[in-house]
Enzyme design. Structure first.
Site, PDB file in Angstrom:
ATOM      1  CG  PHE A 120     -20.586 -11.064  -1.317  1.00 32.84           C
ATOM      2  CD1 PHE A 120     -21.564 -11.526  -0.738  1.00 32.84           C
ATOM      3  CD2 PHE A 120     -20.555  -9.488  -1.815  1.00 32.84           C
ATOM      4  CE1 PHE A 120     -22.923 -10.714  -0.886  1.00 32.84           C
ATOM      5  CE2 PHE A 120     -21.642  -8.666  -1.749  1.00 32.84           C
ATOM      6  CZ  PHE A 120     -22.950  -9.251  -1.304  1.00 32.84           C
ATOM      7  CB  ILE A 122     -21.249  -6.580  -6.307  1.00 34.06           C
ATOM      8  CG1 ILE A 122     -22.054  -7.077  -5.216  1.00 34.06           C
ATOM      9  CG2 ILE A 122     -22.313  -5.672  -7.351  1.00 34.06           C
ATOM     10  CD1 ILE A 122     -23.195  -7.945  -5.648  1.00 34.06           C
ATOM     11  N   GLY A 130     -26.329   0.123  -3.681  1.00 36.01           N
ATOM     12  CA  GLY A 130     -27.262  -0.570  -2.812  1.00 36.01           C
ATOM     13  C   GLY A 130     -27.504  -1.984  -3.426  1.00 36.01           C
ATOM     14  N   GLY A 132     -25.203  -4.524  -3.399  1.00 39.12           N
ATOM     15  CA  GLY A 132     -24.438  -5.579  -2.822  1.00 39.12           C
ATOM     16  C   GLY A 132     -25.289  -5.730  -1.167  1.00 39.12           C
ATOM     17  CD  GLU A 155     -12.555 -18.200   4.934  1.00 33.29           C
ATOM     18  OE1 GLU A 155     -11.273 -18.176   5.306  1.00 33.29           O
ATOM     19  OE2 GLU A 155     -13.303 -18.804   6.105  1.00 33.29           O
TER      20      GLU A 155
END
Length: 350
Positions: A120, A122, A130, A132, A155
């Site tokens: 994940f 960004i 905001g 994310g 994970e």
């Protein structure tokens, strides 16, 4: 400046076009994820189809040549959800795995699974704004609506992602009337030297909500504990001794017992090696750390909700919003919410 919107694009890693996109962007994994592993795209197709990739873009309508600006991406892996067979009495039967992968004429995507967020990312220019949280909620919404997904997990998340996840899961659950109705049963009287009662909170009702919202058990209990703690006044939490005749102090005492029970179960192997007095002291020490962390997260949650409410009002009125002190919220105020920091899980599991 043009009108800005955000879009999430989804694709399966068995798709060659998605593979080409991922080849170009996953160079960021070792740069932004501690111990991150680049996915091997040479795996068989039946393995690649277990991966889903979400691409996150900002779109500026007036930029006709290339209106899309890449903001980040996330990969999600599907684990088969094994459910042990039971007989008529409800006891589990011995499981026998007599099949090999790939299964003939059966797509893995059609089987019940746990969908696990693996990577994940960004990009830094879009962090602490905001984005994310919006990306996480979009992914969660997709799998919440997918019937094959039984549970949504993460994970090996880092601390910043954990904060973002806690705040957004709490926000999602608080939108449910049945969740908001969950209370501590103040009528219970625990007995000395006896096991901690199981009915401090309505566990069957919680399990029904958990399964419906597809949140992993440990994560769900953390959010429930945080939610229940928010109803305990600060003065009660700071009291040196809890007066059992005070309803809120009684609730807080029961809350502490309930949380200690979870902490003990989670750390049973370590705590069982200690003497009783040392074990009780260690549980109290860990519990105080949990309370401090929950208070911090609740403050971040309240800040995030206020900012979102201000933004909604601003969009509706088309002008800036003034706070109760007569000043407009500044960018530095928004950046104070650490929940949208650098939400990057540490590694991907292939």
């Amino acid at each position: 400046m043009g009108i800005e919107t955000v879009e999430v694009w989804k694709g399966n890693l068995a798709d060659v076009a998605v593979q080409q996109l991922l080849k170009r962007v996953q160079i960021m994994v070792p740069l932004f994820i501690e111990g991150g592993v680049i996915l091997d795209l040479d795996e068989p197709e039946w393995t690649l189809e277990r991966w889903t990739v979400f691409f996150y873009y900002q779109k500026i309508e007036t930029k006709e040549d290339n209106p899309y600006l890449f903001m980040g991406y996330s990969t999600v892996y599907r684990y088969f959800h094994f459910q042990a067979a039971t007989n008529e009495s409800g006891s589990k039967k011995e499981a026998k795995a007599d099949f090999t992968l790939p299964l003939d004429n059966i797509s893995f995507s059609s089987l019940p699974c746990r969908s696990r967020i693996s990577q994940f990312i960004i990009l830094p220019p879009f962090q602490r704004s905001g984005y994310g949280s919006r990306f996480y909620r979009s992914i969660f919404d997709f799998y919440l609506a997918e019937p094959e997904t039984v549970e949504i997990t993460v994970e090996d998340p880092n601390y910043a992602f954990d904060d973002m996840r806690d705040i957004n899961d709490l926000r999602r659950l608080r939108a449910l009337p049945e969740f908001k109705a969950i209370k501590i049963n103040g009528k219970i009287t625990p007995q000395p030297e006896a096991a901690i009662p199981n009915n401090i909170v309505d566990l069957p009702a919680l399990e029904t909500i958990r399964k419906r919202m597809k949140i992993a058990p440990r994560q769900f209990l953390r959010v429930v504990e945080m939610h229940l703690l928010s109803s305990i006044p600060k003065s009660v939490r700071k009291a040196d001794e809890l007066d059992d005749s005070n309803p809120k102090m009684r609730e807080y005492g029961l809350w502490r017992l309930w949380v200690k029970k979870r902490l003990y179960k989670h750390n049973k192997d370590l705590l069982s090696q200690m003497e009783k007095e040392e074990r009780l002291d260690k549980l109290d020490e860990v519990l105080e750390g949990v309370v401090t962390d929950y208070v911090r997260l609740l403050e971040a949650y309240n800040s995030r909700v206020k900012i979102d409410n201000f933004e909604k009002l601003a969009q509706g009125k088309g002008k800036g919003i003034e706070g109760s002190n007569g000043k407009r919220s500044s960018p530095s105020d928004e950046d104070s919410d650490s929940s949208d920091g650098e939400p990057l899980p540490k590694r991907a599991k292939v």
